[in-house]
Design a protein around this motif. Structure first.
Motif, PDB file in Angstrom:
ATOM      1  N   SER A 155       0.722  -1.073   0.060  1.00  0.00           N
ATOM      2  CA  SER A 155       0.064   0.212  -0.147  1.00  0.00           C
ATOM      3  C   SER A 155       0.823   1.332   0.091  1.00  0.00           C
ATOM      4  O   SER A 155       2.038   1.238   0.264  1.00  0.00           O
ATOM      5  CB  SER A 155      -0.998   0.048   1.056  1.00  0.00           C
ATOM      6  OG  SER A 155      -0.401   0.279   2.457  1.00  0.00           O
ATOM      7  N   THR A 157       0.409   5.077   1.588  1.00  0.00           N
ATOM      8  CA  THR A 157      -0.237   6.162   2.483  1.00  0.00           C
ATOM      9  C   THR A 157       0.208   7.528   2.042  1.00  0.00           C
ATOM     10  O   THR A 157       1.091   7.779   2.128  1.00  0.00           O
ATOM     11  CB  THR A 157       0.065   5.869   3.894  1.00  0.00           C
ATOM     12  OG1 THR A 157      -0.126   4.511   4.439  1.00  0.00           O
ATOM     13  CG2 THR A 157      -0.917   6.659   4.827  1.00  0.00           C
ATOM     14  N   SER A 224       1.787   2.593  10.560  1.00  0.00           N
ATOM     15  CA  SER A 224       1.383   3.987  10.613  1.00  0.00           C
ATOM     16  C   SER A 224       2.444   4.868  10.070  1.00  0.00           C
ATOM     17  O   SER A 224       3.492   4.917  10.699  1.00  0.00           O
ATOM     18  CB  SER A 224       0.986   4.464  12.165  1.00  0.00           C
ATOM     19  OG  SER A 224       0.627   5.708  12.122  1.00  0.00           O
ATOM     20  N   LEU A 271      -1.796   5.794  15.438  1.00  0.00           N
ATOM     21  CA  LEU A 271      -1.924   6.455  14.077  1.00  0.00           C
ATOM     22  C   LEU A 271      -1.399   7.685  14.138  1.00  0.00           C
ATOM     23  O   LEU A 271      -2.401   8.532  14.482  1.00  0.00           O
ATOM     24  CB  LEU A 271      -3.502   6.200  13.491  1.00  0.00           C
ATOM     25  CG  LEU A 271      -3.824   6.435  12.125  1.00  0.00           C
ATOM     26  CD1 LEU A 271      -3.111   5.447  11.219  1.00  0.00           C
ATOM     27  CD2 LEU A 271      -5.248   6.514  11.882  1.00  0.00           C
ATOM     28  N   SER A 286      -4.061   1.852  13.889  1.00  0.00           N
ATOM     29  CA  SER A 286      -3.037   1.810  12.804  1.00  0.00           C
ATOM     30  C   SER A 286      -3.720   1.535  11.506  1.00  0.00           C
ATOM     31  O   SER A 286      -5.012   1.290  11.573  1.00  0.00           O
ATOM     32  CB  SER A 286      -2.019   0.601  13.130  1.00  0.00           C
ATOM     33  OG  SER A 286      -2.789  -0.739  13.136  1.00  0.00           O
ATOM     34  N   ILE A 287      -2.989   1.484  10.413  1.00  0.00           N
ATOM     35  CA  ILE A 287      -3.612   0.773   8.923  1.00  0.00           C
ATOM     36  C   ILE A 287      -2.832  -0.740   8.946  1.00  0.00           C
ATOM     37  O   ILE A 287      -1.928  -1.146   8.985  1.00  0.00           O
ATOM     38  CB  ILE A 287      -2.942   1.894   8.029  1.00  0.00           C
ATOM     39  CG1 ILE A 287      -2.852   3.180   7.947  1.00  0.00           C
ATOM     40  CG2 ILE A 287      -3.253   1.286   6.637  1.00  0.00           C
ATOM     41  CD1 ILE A 287      -4.516   3.672   7.905  1.00  0.00           C
ATOM     42  N   ASP A 289      -2.933  -3.567   6.155  1.00  0.00           N
ATOM     43  CA  ASP A 289      -2.890  -4.004   4.804  1.00  0.00           C
ATOM     44  C   ASP A 289      -3.111  -5.605   4.733  1.00  0.00           C
ATOM     45  O   ASP A 289      -2.296  -6.295   5.482  1.00  0.00           O
ATOM     46  CB  ASP A 289      -1.593  -3.640   3.873  1.00  0.00           C
ATOM     47  CG  ASP A 289      -1.547  -2.020   3.897  1.00  0.00           C
ATOM     48  OD1 ASP A 289      -2.326  -1.339   4.352  1.00  0.00           O
ATOM     49  OD2 ASP A 289      -0.262  -1.588   3.969  1.00  0.00           O
ATOM     50  N   SER A 304      -6.767  -2.089   2.288  1.00  0.00           N
ATOM     51  CA  SER A 304      -5.774  -1.487   3.213  1.00  0.00           C
ATOM     52  C   SER A 304      -6.788  -0.491   4.089  1.00  0.00           C
ATOM     53  O   SER A 304      -7.534   0.349   3.239  1.00  0.00           O
ATOM     54  CB  SER A 304      -4.839  -0.682   2.438  1.00  0.00           C
ATOM     55  OG  SER A 304      -4.265   0.243   3.295  1.00  0.00           O
ATOM     56  N   SER A 305      -6.781  -0.459   5.318  1.00  0.00           N
ATOM     57  CA  SER A 305      -7.949   0.102   5.929  1.00  0.00           C
ATOM     58  C   SER A 305      -7.546   0.466   7.268  1.00  0.00           C
ATOM     59  O   SER A 305      -6.349  -0.252   7.985  1.00  0.00           O
ATOM     60  CB  SER A 305      -9.148  -0.742   5.994  1.00  0.00           C
ATOM     61  OG  SER A 305     -10.147  -0.153   7.049  1.00  0.00           O
ATOM     62  N   PRO A 306      -7.791   1.658   8.045  1.00  0.00           N
ATOM     63  CA  PRO A 306      -7.581   1.900   9.309  1.00  0.00           C
ATOM     64  C   PRO A 306      -8.358   1.150  10.177  1.00  0.00           C
ATOM     65  O   PRO A 306      -9.593   0.602   9.797  1.00  0.00           O
ATOM     66  CB  PRO A 306      -8.076   3.244   9.579  1.00  0.00           C
ATOM     67  CG  PRO A 306      -8.328   3.797   8.210  1.00  0.00           C
ATOM     68  CD  PRO A 306      -8.748   2.763   7.196  1.00  0.00           C
TER      69      PRO A 306
END
Length: 371
Positions: A155, A157, A224, A271, A286-287, A289, A304-306
Motif C-alpha cells: 500500500s 499512504t 502508521s 495512528l 493503525s493501518i 494491509d 488497506s484500512s484503518p
C-alpha cells in the motif's frame, strides 16, 4: 512583447525547451498560436527521439531524407508536431515505468520496485502525485496536491494537510485523482488516471476435493506512516471442506493454542497525524494491509484500512496474564479477526490469534462453482 513582430517572438520561442514552450502558449491567444509552430516542435521532436550518433558521419541519403521531412513540416496543420512530441513523450514515460514495475513480489503479487517507481517520478522531481479536487457549490475548483506519502509492501499512504482548505459547508463534491507527468523534469503537465483495478480473473475448478482452500498465502502489514508494527507472510494456508460458518469459510492463520505462532507488535501502536501547526497520535489505531493470494499466486482478497484495537477484558487463559484486545475488519468479501494480549512486563502487544473469514459467495465467484 505584445508589440513585437511574430518573427522575433518565434525566434525567441525557438530557444525554449518543450515545457517552457507549453507554458508560453498559455499566456494568451497570440502566444498559443505562435507556440504551436511546427518548425520549432519538429526540431524538439527530432532532437529528443532521433537516434544519437556521436561519431557517425551522416551520409548523403540520410541528409536527403531529413531535408525531405523538413520540407513536409509546412504541410501539417498547426500544432501537429507538438501533438506528436507529447504522444511520443508520454509513451516513453509509460514504457520506462513499465520496465521498472516488471518484477513481481511473490509474497504480495505486486511489483517489487513500487517504491523505486514512485521515486523515479517523485513529485518534486517530475510530477507524479495524488491530488484532491474540491468542487464548491458555485463551480469553483480547489486542487490540493498531496503533502506527504509513505510506501509499504502492499500500500501507499498519502497525506494532505494545509491552511488553505476551503470550508466544508461550501463544497459540493470531492474527486481523488492520480496524476502522472508527461515530461520527466521539474515542471509537469499532469494527466488524470483512474483507480487501480485488479486484472480480470478466469474461474478455475478446484482439483483437490479433500480440501476447500489450499496453498493460500497471506501477507499482512500493520503500520502508521513510515513505522511498521507487524509485517509478515504466512504460507500454505488451507481449510477443510465443509468448514462454513454463517456464510463464511474460516481460514486460521495464527492459532491461540500454538505459542510458537504468536507474534509481537513492534513499537508503540498509534495512528500518527500532523498538520502545518500541530501533530499527534491516535492511540491503539493503525493501518492494516492484507493481501491474500490463491494457490496460483493471484490476488484473491486485498484491502488497506484503518483499524482500532478494542479492549475485550482480562485474559482468562493460563498462558497469558494481561489485558486482551481485538481488531476486527469487515467488507463485502470477508472479515478479519485478530486477538491480542498486552504484556505489561515487556510493554508490548502479542497477536495470539488471527483468523480470516471469506464469504462463500466470493469463493463461488472465484472458482465458478458452488462451495
Amino acid at each position: 512583447m505584445e508589440r513585437m513582430p511574430s518573427e522575433i517572438l518565434l525566434k525567441i520561442f525557438s530557444y525554449l525547451d518543450a515545457v517552457t514552450l507549453l507554458c508560453a502558449g498559455c499566456v494568451n491567444r497570440r502566444f498559443y498560436h505562435l507556440a504551436n509552430d511546427n518548425f520549432i516542435w519538429f526540431r524538439i521532436y527530432t532532437t529528443a527521439f532521433s537516434p544519437k550518433r556521436c561519431n557517425w558521419k551522416v551520409n548523403s541519403a540520410e541528409k536527403t531524407a531529413v531535408s525531405m521531412k523538413s520540407l513536409s513540416v509546412e504541410d501539417k496543420e498547426a500544432g501537429y508536431w507538438k501533438k506528436e512530441f507529447i504522444t511520443k513523450q508520454r509513451a516513453s514515460v509509460k514504457a520506462a515505468l513499465a520496465q521498472v514495475l516488471q518484477p513481481v513480489n511473490p509474497d504480495t503479487g505486486l511489483p517489487v520496485k513500487t517504491k523505486e517507481a514512485l521515486s523515479f517520478s517523485f513529485p518534486r522531481i517530475s510530477g507524479l502525485c495524488w491530488v484532491i479536487i474540491l468542487k464548491a457549490k458555485n463551480g469553483q475548483e480547489y486542487v490540493m496536491e498531496h503533502t506527504d506519502l509513505s510506501v509499504h509492501d502492499s500500500s501507499v499512504t498519502i497525506m494532505w494537510y494545509g491552511k488553505n482548505w476551503p470550508q466544508i459547508a461550501m463544497l459540493s463534491a470531492l474527486d481523488l485523482c492520480g496524476v502522472t507527468p508527461v515530461f520527466m523534469d521539474r515542471s509537469k503537465t499532469p494527466s488524470k488516471n483512474g483507480p487501480y483495478k485488479l486484472p480480470p480473473h478466469t474461474p478455475l475448478l478446484d482439483d483437490h476435493p479433500e480440501y476447500g482452500l489450499h496453498g493460500y498465502q497471506l501477507h499482512v502489514d500493520m503500520h502508521s506512516g513510515g513505522i511498521s508494527y507487524l509485517c509478515g507472510t504466512f504460507r500454505n494456508l488451507f481449510t477443510k471442506k465443509g468448514s462454513i460458518e454463517n456464510g463464511y469459510v474460516k481460514l486460521v492463520v495464527i492459532r491461540f493454542k500454538n505459542n510458537t505462532e504468536h507474534l509481537p507488535l513492534i513499537g508503540k501502536v498509534g495512528l500518527s497525524w500532523r498538520t502545518d501547526v500541530f501533530d499527534g497520535c491516535i492511540k491503539s489505531c493503525s493501518i492494516m494491509d492484507v493481501t491474500l493470494l490463491d494457490e496460483y499466486g493471484k490476488p484473491f482478497w486485498c484491502f488497506s484500512s484503518p483499524v482500532c484495537m478494542r479492549s475485550s477484558g482480562p485474559s482468562d487463559g493460563p498462558n497469558f496474564l494481561g489485558q486482551t484486545y481485538c481488531v476486527d475488519y469487515v467488507d463485502l468479501e470477508g472479515k478479519v479477526h485478530v486477538e491480542l494480549v498486552w504484556i505489561k512486563e515487556t510493554e508490548e502487544y502479542f497477536i495470539v490469534s488471527l483468523v480470516l473469514y471469506l464469504r462463500t459467495a466470493k469463493i463461488n465467484q472465484w472458482f465458478g462453482t458452488a462451495y
